[in-house]
Structures are given as structure tokens and as C-alpha cells.
Design a protein around this motif. Structure first.
Motif, mmCIF file in Angstrom:
data_model
loop_
_atom_site.group_PDB
_atom_site.id
_atom_site.type_symbol
_atom_site.label_atom_id
_atom_site.label_comp_id
_atom_site.label_asym_id
_atom_site.label_seq_id
_atom_site.Cartn_x
_atom_site.Cartn_y
_atom_site.Cartn_z
ATOM 1 N N VAL A 189 0.836 -1.206 0.000
ATOM 2 C CA VAL A 189 0.000 0.000 0.000
ATOM 3 C C VAL A 189 0.869 1.254 0.000
ATOM 4 C CG1 VAL A 189 -1.642 1.360 1.355
ATOM 5 C CG2 VAL A 189 -2.001 -1.086 1.077
ATOM 6 N N ILE A 190 1.929 1.247 0.820
ATOM 7 C CA ILE A 190 2.826 2.406 0.869
ATOM 8 C C ILE A 190 3.478 2.627 -0.486
ATOM 9 C CG2 ILE A 190 4.993 3.258 1.845
ATOM 10 C CD1 ILE A 190 4.188 1.943 4.483
ATOM 11 N N GLN A 191 3.887 1.541 -1.130
ATOM 12 C CA GLN A 191 4.517 1.664 -2.439
ATOM 13 C C GLN A 191 3.546 2.265 -3.452
ATOM 14 O OE1 GLN A 191 6.696 -1.749 -3.603
ATOM 15 N NE2 GLN A 191 7.386 -0.906 -5.531
ATOM 16 N N GLY A 192 2.310 1.796 -3.440
ATOM 17 C CA GLY A 192 1.320 2.351 -4.352
ATOM 18 C C GLY A 192 1.044 3.816 -4.075
ATOM 19 N N ALA A 193 0.933 4.179 -2.785
ATOM 20 C CA ALA A 193 0.664 5.567 -2.426
ATOM 21 C C ALA A 193 1.825 6.476 -2.817
ATOM 22 C CB ALA A 193 0.392 5.673 -0.927
ATOM 23 N N ALA A 194 3.050 5.996 -2.608
ATOM 24 C CA ALA A 194 4.218 6.802 -2.966
ATOM 25 C C ALA A 194 4.317 7.010 -4.469
ATOM 26 C CB ALA A 194 5.494 6.134 -2.441
ATOM 27 N N LEU A 195 4.053 5.954 -5.229
ATOM 28 C CA LEU A 195 4.070 6.093 -6.688
ATOM 29 C C LEU A 195 2.981 7.054 -7.141
ATOM 30 C CD1 LEU A 195 4.654 2.390 -7.813
ATOM 31 C CD2 LEU A 195 6.318 4.252 -7.736
ATOM 32 N N GLY A 196 1.819 6.969 -6.507
ATOM 33 C CA GLY A 196 0.739 7.895 -6.838
ATOM 34 C C GLY A 196 1.121 9.328 -6.536
ATOM 35 N N GLY A 197 1.794 9.549 -5.400
ATOM 36 C CA GLY A 197 2.249 10.899 -5.060
ATOM 37 C C GLY A 197 3.267 11.426 -6.059
ATOM 38 N N THR A 198 4.145 10.550 -6.529
ATOM 39 C CA THR A 198 5.125 10.947 -7.542
ATOM 40 C C THR A 198 4.438 11.369 -8.831
ATOM 41 O OG1 THR A 198 6.719 9.373 -6.617
ATOM 42 C CG2 THR A 198 7.157 10.194 -8.836
ATOM 43 N N LEU A 199 3.410 10.637 -9.221
ATOM 44 C CA LEU A 199 2.672 10.986 -10.444
ATOM 45 C C LEU A 199 1.958 12.326 -10.282
ATOM 46 C CD1 LEU A 199 1.124 7.542 -11.474
ATOM 47 C CD2 LEU A 199 3.264 8.579 -12.226
ATOM 48 N N LEU A 200 1.385 12.561 -9.108
ATOM 49 C CA LEU A 200 0.714 13.840 -8.870
ATOM 50 C C LEU A 200 1.703 15.001 -8.959
ATOM 51 C CD1 LEU A 200 -1.792 15.441 -8.055
ATOM 52 C CD2 LEU A 200 -1.223 14.969 -5.650
ATOM 53 N N TYR A 201 2.884 14.813 -8.369
ATOM 54 C CA TYR A 201 3.920 15.851 -8.452
ATOM 55 C C TYR A 201 4.314 16.109 -9.907
ATOM 56 C CZ TYR A 201 8.577 17.939 -8.216
ATOM 57 O OH TYR A 201 9.663 18.752 -8.414
#
Length: 305
Positions: A88-100
């Protein structure tokens, strides 16, 4: 899965995570340096995306070690939940990177575009794409029985898509520069970032969904559920038992199975109940998981609900 097989699976999982971490370090640093030299936001984004994977791979390694630790007085069921938490953390971090990346790309477009070299975009995209494909192929085989390792493969596949999008965009930019619309090529870099984000957005969502499904004790994958039901049905037919209540869930490498039969009075003793247990558990031990199974025979229906 016996003890030796479980230990081998854990070692394979850690090798996958270590290889992924080292490969990400090489590609990430190279992309950021190349992006800064070429003033290419798409390259910098790809590098940051990859370097973020280093921290995530390290977190996955810690999760793997935690999940492999034996149950204790403080954690009587072990720490298998560390695996879906890491996913879950990995998915959330990747999602945050995409948003940035989206925010940065929009700002670049508003500012009038980027002076990135289209040749640099094309060259990097091809090299990074080939590199990512090779890493994903190396990791794919040992990742079949590990959620953490599969998450790494998903990340490398996402990286492959990003790199190929950059390569295609660089080629399109070179062609555009030779036309009357050549002035629009300055927008190719941020547009590439937006396209890459749109293509890969589903990948972090997939990781978050699968991790949360396990944390919320959802049913195991259909193929595992089918194996459980087949084992129970075989035992039911062999011993003339009624249709039972079956509960199962997967948490990391552990598979929990609970089977409750409601039987008639004065027909069963403990030895017979143990034979039913073995008939089911022995079949389920073939699955590549740490099995925690409870098979119960009761005459009180209220205890099987």
C-alpha cells in the motif's frame, strides 16, 4: 509449504528486492543527471520516479524481514501484515510521484514550454526502456510467489512505459521541428510527462487496492479459493459430511482457512475429527503459503456462524 520451501521463498524474495534496489539506483541517478544536463523535465521525472523506488524497495526489504520473523508473545500471529502495508505504501508513494509530475508539467506549459533536446529525449527513452524491460524480465520468475516482488515488477513495468513514452515523444519532437509547427516542440517535454502519468496512473491504484484487500481480510485470489474449496469438497464426500461454512483470507505469505461442519450428535469423536482435519490440511499444505488452518466439527450450529 514446508519450512525449507518457506525459507527458500524468503531468500528469493530478498534477492529480487536487492536486485531491484541496485538497478533503480543506477537508472535513477543516470536519469536525473541526464535530465539536468539536457534541461528535460521528463527525464528528471523518470529519474525521481525511479529513485523513489529505492526507498520503497528498502521498505519492502524491511517488510520481508518482519514478515519472516517468528510469532512472539507480543505478536502471537506474527507480522505478516507488514507485506500488504508495504505494498500500500509503495502504491501511495508512486501515486504521489505521479501527482507531483502533473503539477510540474502544467507549470512548465504555463511558463511557455521547455528547451529540452528532442534527441536527448529519444536516446534516453530507448536506453531506459531497454534497461527497464531487462530488469523486469530478470525479476519476473522469482516474483511469482511474492507480493512484494510482484510490486517491484509492476514498478519496473511502469518505468518501461514511461521510458517508451519519452522515446516516442522525442522522435515526434524531432519530426515536429522539421515542420511549420516546429515552435510547438517546446511543449513536447511537459506533454510527455502528462501522457506518461495518464498511462501509468492505474498501476499505483492496483497496488493500493491489492494491499488494502489483504489488510481488510478479503477473500484470497480465485485460484487459491478454488483449491481450498476442492480440498474441502473431497474431504466432505469421503466422510459423508454436510456442506460446511468456509472462511479464508491471505495475509502476506500466510493463508488462513477456517472450515466448520455442523454434524449430528453421538457420531463423531476426536480421532475421527482429526482424520477430517488431515484430509483437508494435508491437501492445502501443497499451496505455496504458510498455512494456518482450523477445521472444526460441532453439533451446535451457533458455534459455526
Amino acid at each position: 509449504m514446508d519450512v525449507d520451501e518457506a525459507a527458500a521463498a524468503v531468500r528469493a524474495e530478498r534477492r529480487v528486492l536487492t536486485v531491484s534496489l541496485l538497478a533503480a539506483a543506477v537508472l535513477g541517478v543516470g536519469a536525473v543527471v541526464w535530465g539536468l544536463v539536457a534541461d528535460a523535465g521528463a527525464l528528471i521525472f523518470d529519474g525521481v520516479y525511479t529513485l523513489a523506488g529505492i526507498a520503497l524497495s528498502a521498505a519492502s526489504l524491511l517488510a520481508s524481514r518482519a514478515a519472516a520473523s517468528a510469532p512472539s508473545r507480543r505478536f502471537p500471529f506474527g507480522k505478516q501484515a507488514a507485506v500488504p502495508i508495504a505494498v500500500v505504501i509503495q502504491g501511495a508513494a508512486l501515486g504521489g510521484t505521479l501527482l507531483y509530475a502533473v503539477i510540474t508539467a502544467v507549470q512548465t506549459i504555463i511558463a511557455g514550454g521547455s528547451a529540452a533536446s528532442q534527441t536527448a529525449l529519444l536516446a534516453y527513452g530507448v536506453l531506459a526502456g531497454v534497461y527497464s524491460v531487462l530488469v523486469a524480465l530478470i525479476l519476473r520468475s522469482p516474483a511469482r510467489d511474492s507480493d512484494l516482488a510482484r510490486a517491484e515488477v509492476v514498478s519496473w513495468r511502469a518505468g518501461t512505459v514511461l521510458s517508451l513514452v519519452i522515446a516516442v515523444g522525442g522522435a515526434a519532437g524531432l519530426l515536429l521541428e522539421r515542420t511549420a509547427l516546429g515552435g510547438l516542440s517546446v511543449f513536447m517535454d511537459p506533454v510527455l510527462v502528462l501522457i506518461a502519468v495518464a498511462i501509468t496512473a492505474a498501476m499505483p491504484l492496483q497496488l493500493i487496492r491489492s494491499g488494502m484487500h489483504e489488510l481488510l481480510e478479503g477473500a484470497p485470489p480465485p485460484e487459491i479459493l478454488a483449491r481450498i474449496e476442492a480440498a474441502v469438497e473431497e474431504a466432505r464426500a469421503a466422510f459423508g459430511l454436510p456442506v460446511p461454512l468456509i472462511r479464508s483470507t491471505k495475509l502476506g505469505r500466510r493463508l488462513y482457512v477456517e472450515v466448520d461442519f455442523v454434524v449430528a450428535h453421538d457420531r463423531w469423536d476426536v480421532d475421527a475429527e482429526d482424520r477430517v482435519r488431515h484430509a483437508i490440511v494435508d491437501r492445502l499444505e501443497e499451496l505455496p503459503f504458510d498455512l494456518w488452518a482450523a477445521v472444526e466439527l460441532t453439533t451446535d450450529e451457533s458455534l459455526a456462524t
